[in-house]
Design a protein around this motif. Sequence first.
Motif, PDB file in Angstrom:
ATOM      1  N   LEU A  48       1.230   6.456  -6.296  1.00 34.89           N
ATOM      2  CA  LEU A  48       2.584   6.998  -6.245  1.00 34.89           C
ATOM      3  C   LEU A  48       2.600   8.190  -7.200  1.00 34.89           C
ATOM      4  O   LEU A  48       2.438   8.023  -8.405  1.00 34.89           O
ATOM      5  CB  LEU A  48       3.587   5.933  -6.698  1.00 34.89           C
ATOM      6  N   SER A  82       4.244  10.994  -9.236  1.00 35.57           N
ATOM      7  CA  SER A  82       5.586  11.264  -9.759  1.00 35.57           C
ATOM      8  C   SER A  82       5.653  12.590 -10.515  1.00 35.57           C
ATOM      9  O   SER A  82       6.718  13.091 -10.765  1.00 35.57           O
ATOM     10  CB  SER A  82       6.043  10.124 -10.663  1.00 35.57           C
ATOM     11  N   LYS A 132       0.400   7.047 -10.398  1.00 38.10           N
ATOM     12  CA  LYS A 132       0.388   5.641 -10.759  1.00 38.10           C
ATOM     13  C   LYS A 132       0.113   4.793  -9.519  1.00 38.10           C
ATOM     14  O   LYS A 132       0.619   5.110  -8.441  1.00 38.10           O
ATOM     15  CB  LYS A 132       1.778   5.316 -11.318  1.00 38.10           C
ATOM     16  N   TYR A 133      -0.654   3.733  -9.677  1.00 34.38           N
ATOM     17  CA  TYR A 133      -0.917   2.852  -8.528  1.00 34.38           C
ATOM     18  C   TYR A 133       0.133   1.753  -8.471  1.00 34.38           C
ATOM     19  O   TYR A 133       0.455   1.130  -9.479  1.00 34.38           O
ATOM     20  CB  TYR A 133      -2.323   2.273  -8.608  1.00 34.38           C
ATOM     21  N   VAL A 134       0.698   1.565  -7.289  1.00 39.65           N
ATOM     22  CA  VAL A 134       1.723   0.526  -7.113  1.00 39.65           C
ATOM     23  C   VAL A 134       1.196  -0.548  -6.164  1.00 39.65           C
ATOM     24  O   VAL A 134       0.324  -0.287  -5.347  1.00 39.65           O
ATOM     25  CB  VAL A 134       3.057   1.103  -6.580  1.00 39.65           C
ATOM     26  N   ASN A 135       1.785  -1.737  -6.290  1.00 41.48           N
ATOM     27  CA  ASN A 135       1.370  -2.895  -5.474  1.00 41.48           C
ATOM     28  C   ASN A 135      -0.144  -3.017  -5.476  1.00 41.48           C
ATOM     29  O   ASN A 135      -0.774  -3.150  -4.433  1.00 41.48           O
ATOM     30  CB  ASN A 135       1.861  -2.754  -4.023  1.00 41.48           C
ATOM     31  N   SER A 136      -0.707  -2.977  -6.682  1.00 37.51           N
ATOM     32  CA  SER A 136      -2.142  -2.752  -6.711  1.00 37.51           C
ATOM     33  C   SER A 136      -2.985  -3.989  -6.415  1.00 37.51           C
ATOM     34  O   SER A 136      -4.143  -3.844  -6.075  1.00 37.51           O
ATOM     35  CB  SER A 136      -2.553  -2.121  -8.039  1.00 37.51           C
ATOM     36  N   GLY A 195      -4.256  -0.929  -4.256  1.00 39.83           N
ATOM     37  CA  GLY A 195      -3.123  -0.075  -4.609  1.00 39.83           C
ATOM     38  C   GLY A 195      -3.011   1.254  -3.886  1.00 39.83           C
ATOM     39  O   GLY A 195      -3.996   1.856  -3.479  1.00 39.83           O
ATOM     40  N   GLU A 196      -1.756   1.682  -3.733  1.00 32.31           N
ATOM     41  CA  GLU A 196      -1.455   2.999  -3.174  1.00 32.31           C
ATOM     42  C   GLU A 196      -0.975   3.880  -4.315  1.00 32.31           C
ATOM     43  O   GLU A 196      -0.120   3.462  -5.100  1.00 32.31           O
ATOM     44  CB  GLU A 196      -0.309   2.876  -2.160  1.00 32.31           C
TER      45      GLU A 196
END
Length: 254
Positions: A209, A211, A185-189, A206-207
Amino acid sequence: MRILVTNDDGIHAPGLVHLARAMATLGEVIVIAPERQQSAAGHGITLHKPLRMSAAEIDAPVAEAWATNGTPADCTVLAAADDRPRPDLVVAGINAGANLGEEVLYSGTASAAMEGALQGLKAFAISVTAYEQCLFEPAAEFAAKLARRLAESDMPPDTFLNVNVPNVCAEELRPAVLSRLGRRKYVNSLERRLDPRGRSYYWFTGEPLESDCDEGTDIGAVKAGNISVTPVHFDMNFRGRRGEIEQLLDGIVE
Ligand code: MN
């Protein structure tokens, strides 16, 4: 065998040339690729403007090469347009950058292959796990091996293979393994910035993540240095407990 080679990185991408050369050893190749970068274009189909094809030059011994103003999925649709014989195999790539986990939902590379599968064609997408200094040769070699096998065999309906190849030299590459999609999943995208006139704009930064990245997943496989082969089907039906949804929608659905 007639093989469509397409991608989402565009007609000038080096990965496309490597793939076209590898496929040309197996049959008649038609290249149809977007005229410009279309990464993360997903499964879009062009409905509201004319689709154009212009003859393109590609450094590979192919029967035809075309650049289009369409999406990667359009390229697959175009391959059988104009009374062209339908391809026996659709191969998309070699993408610069991995397509793992939910990235297959956004990936134009994966979508071009999925469109092939939906049209009843054998198809696979292939990506290397780096954006720069890509080592395409080992991936191209694997693509040829896989295409040769698919030429002799049937695929289950509505299914394509999503292949990810670690960006290492052939000696360091570990064998291909069958995997399932992990979660990436991409966070702070989105990053918000200001333009010179003081108005906001947003840029995707995005970075990922990860899981679900254990051994059985595509993410785990490439981390371990293996080539990952994931069979992907379009069926996105809910696999959880149906009772939970029934409870949620109690009185709304029968
Ligand atoms: Mn791409």
